[in-house]
Design a protein around this motif. Structure first.
Motif, PDB file in Angstrom:
ATOM      1  N   ASP A  31     103.115 -10.850 -52.997  1.00 14.64           N
ATOM      2  CA  ASP A  31     104.034 -11.738 -53.709  1.00 14.64           C
ATOM      3  C   ASP A  31     103.511 -13.174 -53.718  1.00 14.64           C
ATOM      4  O   ASP A  31     103.824 -13.947 -54.608  1.00 14.64           O
ATOM      5  N   GLU A  32     102.745 -13.525 -52.694  1.00 12.53           N
ATOM      6  CA  GLU A  32     102.322 -14.908 -52.504  1.00 12.53           C
ATOM      7  C   GLU A  32     100.935 -15.230 -53.034  1.00 12.53           C
ATOM      8  O   GLU A  32     100.620 -16.386 -53.265  1.00 12.53           O
ATOM      9  N   GLN A  33     100.095 -14.219 -53.195  1.00 11.06           N
ATOM     10  CA  GLN A  33      98.748 -14.477 -53.685  1.00 11.06           C
ATOM     11  C   GLN A  33      98.237 -13.258 -54.432  1.00 11.06           C
ATOM     12  O   GLN A  33      98.638 -12.142 -54.137  1.00 11.06           O
ATOM     13  N   PRO A  34      97.368 -13.473 -55.406  1.00 15.24           N
ATOM     14  CA  PRO A  34      96.828 -12.326 -56.134  1.00 15.24           C
ATOM     15  C   PRO A  34      95.923 -11.493 -55.223  1.00 15.24           C
ATOM     16  O   PRO A  34      95.087 -12.033 -54.500  1.00 15.24           O
ATOM     17  N   LEU A  35      96.140 -10.202 -55.213  1.00 16.38           N
ATOM     18  CA  LEU A  35      95.332  -9.302 -54.407  1.00 16.38           C
ATOM     19  C   LEU A  35      94.772  -8.191 -55.294  1.00 16.38           C
ATOM     20  O   LEU A  35      95.407  -7.782 -56.262  1.00 16.38           O
ATOM     21  N   ALA A  36      93.610  -7.704 -54.920  1.00 16.86           N
ATOM     22  CA  ALA A  36      93.017  -6.577 -55.639  1.00 16.86           C
ATOM     23  C   ALA A  36      93.890  -5.345 -55.459  1.00 16.86           C
ATOM     24  O   ALA A  36      94.561  -5.180 -54.440  1.00 16.86           O
ATOM     25  N   ARG A  37      93.887  -4.477 -56.447  1.00 19.36           N
ATOM     26  CA  ARG A  37      94.703  -3.265 -56.389  1.00 19.36           C
ATOM     27  C   ARG A  37      94.374  -2.446 -55.131  1.00 19.36           C
ATOM     28  O   ARG A  37      95.262  -1.851 -54.534  1.00 19.36           O
ATOM     29  N   THR A  38      93.112  -2.437 -54.705  1.00 17.75           N
ATOM     30  CA  THR A  38      92.746  -1.682 -53.500  1.00 17.75           C
ATOM     31  C   THR A  38      93.410  -2.273 -52.264  1.00 17.75           C
ATOM     32  O   THR A  38      93.811  -1.530 -51.366  1.00 17.75           O
ATOM     33  N   ARG A  39      93.533  -3.584 -52.207  1.00 16.24           N
ATOM     34  CA  ARG A  39      94.229  -4.222 -51.072  1.00 16.24           C
ATOM     35  C   ARG A  39      95.707  -3.854 -51.079  1.00 16.24           C
ATOM     36  O   ARG A  39      96.289  -3.580 -50.040  1.00 16.24           O
ATOM     37  N   ILE A  40      96.311  -3.895 -52.266  1.00 15.09           N
ATOM     38  CA  ILE A  40      97.736  -3.581 -52.377  1.00 15.09           C
ATOM     39  C   ILE A  40      97.988  -2.135 -51.966  1.00 15.09           C
ATOM     40  O   ILE A  40      98.934  -1.850 -51.233  1.00 15.09           O
ATOM     41  N   SER A  41      97.122  -1.206 -52.386  1.00 18.25           N
ATOM     42  CA  SER A  41      97.320   0.195 -52.000  1.00 18.25           C
ATOM     43  C   SER A  41      97.105   0.368 -50.502  1.00 18.25           C
ATOM     44  O   SER A  41      97.787   1.175 -49.861  1.00 18.25           O
ATOM     45  N   GLY A  42      96.179  -0.396 -49.917  1.00 19.18           N
ATOM     46  CA  GLY A  42      95.988  -0.345 -48.467  1.00 19.18           C
ATOM     47  C   GLY A  42      97.217  -0.833 -47.722  1.00 19.18           C
ATOM     48  O   GLY A  42      97.624  -0.237 -46.717  1.00 19.18           O
ATOM     49  N   LEU A  43      97.816  -1.923 -48.204  1.00 21.01           N
ATOM     50  CA  LEU A  43      99.052  -2.423 -47.594  1.00 21.01           C
ATOM     51  C   LEU A  43     100.167  -1.397 -47.718  1.00 21.01           C
ATOM     52  O   LEU A  43     100.941  -1.190 -46.782  1.00 21.01           O
ATOM     53  N   ALA A  44     100.253  -0.740 -48.868  1.00 24.72           N
ATOM     54  CA  ALA A  44     101.284   0.282 -49.081  1.00 24.72           C
ATOM     55  C   ALA A  44     101.101   1.433 -48.101  1.00 24.72           C
ATOM     56  O   ALA A  44     102.084   1.940 -47.533  1.00 24.72           O
ATOM     57  N   ARG A  45      99.857   1.853 -47.859  1.00 24.32           N
ATOM     58  CA  ARG A  45      99.595   2.938 -46.898  1.00 24.32           C
ATOM     59  C   ARG A  45      99.992   2.516 -45.485  1.00 24.32           C
ATOM     60  O   ARG A  45     100.582   3.298 -44.737  1.00 24.32           O
ATOM     61  N   LEU A  46      99.660   1.274 -45.102  1.00 22.91           N
ATOM     62  CA  LEU A  46     100.046   0.781 -43.779  1.00 22.91           C
ATOM     63  C   LEU A  46     101.563   0.761 -43.607  1.00 22.91           C
ATOM     64  O   LEU A  46     102.091   1.166 -42.575  1.00 22.91           O
ATOM     65  N   ARG A  47     102.255   0.273 -44.630  1.00 26.00           N
ATOM     66  CA  ARG A  47     103.721   0.213 -44.554  1.00 26.00           C
ATOM     67  C   ARG A  47     104.321   1.608 -44.471  1.00 26.00           C
ATOM     68  O   ARG A  47     105.267   1.837 -43.722  1.00 26.00           O
ATOM     69  N   ALA A  48     103.771   2.544 -45.244  1.00 27.08           N
ATOM     70  CA  ALA A  48     104.282   3.918 -45.216  1.00 27.08           C
ATOM     71  C   ALA A  48     104.057   4.541 -43.840  1.00 27.08           C
ATOM     72  O   ALA A  48     104.927   5.244 -43.316  1.00 27.08           O
ATOM     73  N   ALA A  49     102.903   4.267 -43.233  1.00 28.43           N
ATOM     74  CA  ALA A  49     102.607   4.806 -41.899  1.00 28.43           C
ATOM     75  C   ALA A  49     103.553   4.232 -40.856  1.00 28.43           C
ATOM     76  O   ALA A  49     103.844   4.882 -39.851  1.00 28.43           O
ATOM     77  N   GLN A  50     104.067   3.033 -41.100  1.00 33.44           N
ATOM     78  CA  GLN A  50     105.003   2.392 -40.167  1.00 33.44           C
ATOM     79  C   GLN A  50     106.459   2.697 -40.537  1.00 33.44           C
ATOM     80  O   GLN A  50     107.372   2.173 -39.926  1.00 33.44           O
ATOM     81  N   GLY A  51     106.647   3.512 -41.575  1.00 40.34           N
ATOM     82  CA  GLY A  51     108.000   3.843 -41.999  1.00 40.34           C
ATOM     83  C   GLY A  51     108.669   2.775 -42.829  1.00 40.34           C
ATOM     84  O   GLY A  51     109.867   2.736 -42.955  1.00 40.34           O
ATOM     85  N   ARG A  52     107.841   1.859 -43.386  1.00 37.26           N
ATOM     86  CA  ARG A  52     108.368   0.776 -44.235  1.00 37.26           C
ATOM     87  C   ARG A  52     107.674   0.842 -45.589  1.00 37.26           C
ATOM     88  O   ARG A  52     106.740   0.109 -45.842  1.00 37.26           O
TER      89      ARG A  52
END
Length: 56
Positions: A31-52
């Motif tokens: 939300d705060e800075q432009p990120l590459a799609r690969t970074r965004i998908s990595g963040l999504a995987r981390l959040r899913a692994a943490q139940g978020r």
């Protein structure tokens, strides 16, 4: 710049009439800075692994 100023600048906190508040949903890095799609998908995987899962 102190922590309070950083939080206000990032939209994490606000102050009105001496009362501090935070939004219901905090901003995410993408939300705060432009990120590459690969970074965004990595963040999504981390959040899913943490139940978020990534909202939106």
């Amino acid at each position: 710049m102190g922590l309070a100023e950083v939080m206000v600048a990032l939209g994490i906190a606000s102050q009105a009439s001496g009362v501090w508040s935070t939004p219901v949903t905090l901003p995410t890095p993408e939300d705060e800075q432009p990120l590459a799609r690969t970074r965004i998908s990595g963040l999504a995987r981390l959040r899913a692994a943490q139940g978020r899962p990534l909202e939106g």
